[in-house]
Scaffold this active site. Structure first.
Site, PDB file in Angstrom:
ATOM      1  N   GLY A  47       0.833  -1.197   0.000  1.00 57.22           N
ATOM      2  CA  GLY A  47       0.000   0.000   0.000  1.00 57.22           C
ATOM      3  C   GLY A  47       0.866   1.245   0.000  1.00 57.22           C
ATOM      4  O   GLY A  47       2.013   1.218  -0.464  1.00 57.22           O
ATOM      5  N   CYS A  48       0.347   2.331   0.519  1.00 60.08           N
ATOM      6  CA  CYS A  48       1.080   3.599   0.560  1.00 60.08           C
ATOM      7  C   CYS A  48       2.446   3.400   1.219  1.00 60.08           C
ATOM      8  O   CYS A  48       2.542   2.897   2.336  1.00 60.08           O
ATOM      9  CB  CYS A  48       0.274   4.642   1.318  1.00 60.08           C
ATOM     10  SG  CYS A  48       1.136   6.212   1.543  1.00 60.08           S
ATOM     11  N   PHE A  49       3.497   3.804   0.522  1.00 57.18           N
ATOM     12  CA  PHE A  49       4.840   3.534   1.053  1.00 57.18           C
ATOM     13  C   PHE A  49       5.206   4.393   2.254  1.00 57.18           C
ATOM     14  O   PHE A  49       6.164   4.095   2.958  1.00 57.18           O
ATOM     15  CB  PHE A  49       5.931   3.610  -0.015  1.00 57.18           C
ATOM     16  CG  PHE A  49       5.885   4.778  -0.979  1.00 57.18           C
ATOM     17  CD1 PHE A  49       5.323   5.998  -0.647  1.00 57.18           C
ATOM     18  CD2 PHE A  49       6.442   4.642  -2.252  1.00 57.18           C
ATOM     19  CE1 PHE A  49       5.309   7.062  -1.531  1.00 57.18           C
ATOM     20  CE2 PHE A  49       6.442   5.694  -3.152  1.00 57.18           C
ATOM     21  CZ  PHE A  49       5.855   6.916  -2.793  1.00 57.18           C
TER      22      PHE A  49
END
Length: 320
Positions: A10-12
């Protein structure tokens, strides 16, 4: 020697912060992996979903301090393993979860494939990409260590899980499940095998530990992974060993269980995927309202005085 693994979850922003919390991780980099090429490794293009890139964190770690198994188990702990092109509120192909490894590192490949196979047993719709790394490009500077620069910024990983990563005590890499199912069968009694490998249940009040309160720890009978301590064991009328909490929440995998016409929460061990029992909440007999109802046949007891001898001396501090 520093080693590297690439994790997409997902969002890093959140995954980079999580990995930085783990002792033994020496450096992390937010970036884009396994996409069309360097000319497209730019945030706005990646967000279009047409480049094939995944938001990915390059994790450089010291295997003398933390092994790959611990990193992967932590990764599996914080993501939705059955989500396709999504994690949390983030939707799009750039948010597809994945583990990307150096194809030349055969030891890493073996670990990734072995642990992924265990997760596939647990999750029939397992959707995490497992591939060699093809390319990786650093993300823009403003994405690097974003949550350190913006402490109140968006993150799909809870603060509780961040703290658990920081405080991780048990290394699951030290407690690997035998690769050959026959080894497990030979190691266990018929009842132990039925309970841990066939989701069985032993009779109440006719099992080894339901009324056992000696000081020590209880470990997975298959792998030896430490799961519970006598410190958290309480007297329950259920007829099975009852614990208010595990040594670490990280060591527990909880799954919805609809067998026998009931809706319960099953508990399985992290490293061994052994069926342990169930967890119940709102329990009057428990000091915190939680009862881990565990089969004795899934456990092996290690007395406090034998913990050092058996390699569990590092856990003696939990009794202070």
């Amino acid at each position: 020697m520093i080693k590297t693994i690439y994790l997409a979850g997902g969002c890093f922003w959140g995954l980079q912060k999580l990995m930085k919390e783990i002792k033994g991780v020496v450096h992390t980099t937010a970036g884009y992996a396994n996409g069309s090429g360097e000319e497209d490794a730019e945030y706005q293009k990646v967000c279009s979903g047409r480049t094939g890139f995944r938001e990915t964190v390059r994790v450089d770690y010291d295997p003398a301090e933390v092994d790959l198994a611990a990193l992967l188990h932590m990764f599996f702990y914080v993501i939705d393993l059955e989500a396709v092109n999504q994690q949390g509120n983030d939707v799009g192909s750039q948010y597809q979860s994945g583990i990307y490894y150096d194809a030349a590192d055969k030891e890493a490949e073996e670990t990734v494939l072995q642990l992924s196979a265990i997760e596939q047993e647990r999750y029939p719709h397992f959707a995490v990409e497992i591939k060699p790394i093809e390319n990786f490009f650093d993300a823009e500077d403003y994405h690097q260590d974003y949550l350190d620069k913006n402490p109140g910024g968006y993150c799909h990983i809870s603060p509780k899980k961040m703290e658990e990563a920081r405080a991780m005590l048990v290394n699951p890499g030290d407690y690997r499940r035998p690769g050959n199912p026959e080894e497990i069968k030979e190691k266990l009694s018929k009842e132990q095998y039925h309970v841990t490998q066939e989701n069985g249940t032993e009779p109440p009040f006719k099992n080894a530990y339901w009324d056992h309160f000696e000081k020590g720890i209880y470990v997975d009978v298959v792998t030896g992974e430490p799961l519970f301590s006598s410190y958290d064991k309480f007297n329950s009328s259920c007829g099975w060993p009852a614990f208010s909490q595990p040594i670490e929440e990280l060591s527990m995998v909880q799954k919805r269980d609809r067998s026998f016409g009931m809706v319960r929460t099953e508990v399985r061990s992290r490293a061994g995927n052994s069926h342990l029992g169930h967890v119940f909440r709102g329990e009057m007999e428990s000091p915190n309202g939680v009862r881990y109802c565990i089969n004795s046949a899934a456990l092996r007891f290690v007395p406090f005085d034998k913990m050092e001898e058996e390699g569990y001396g590092y856990l003696k501090g939990i009794f202070k």
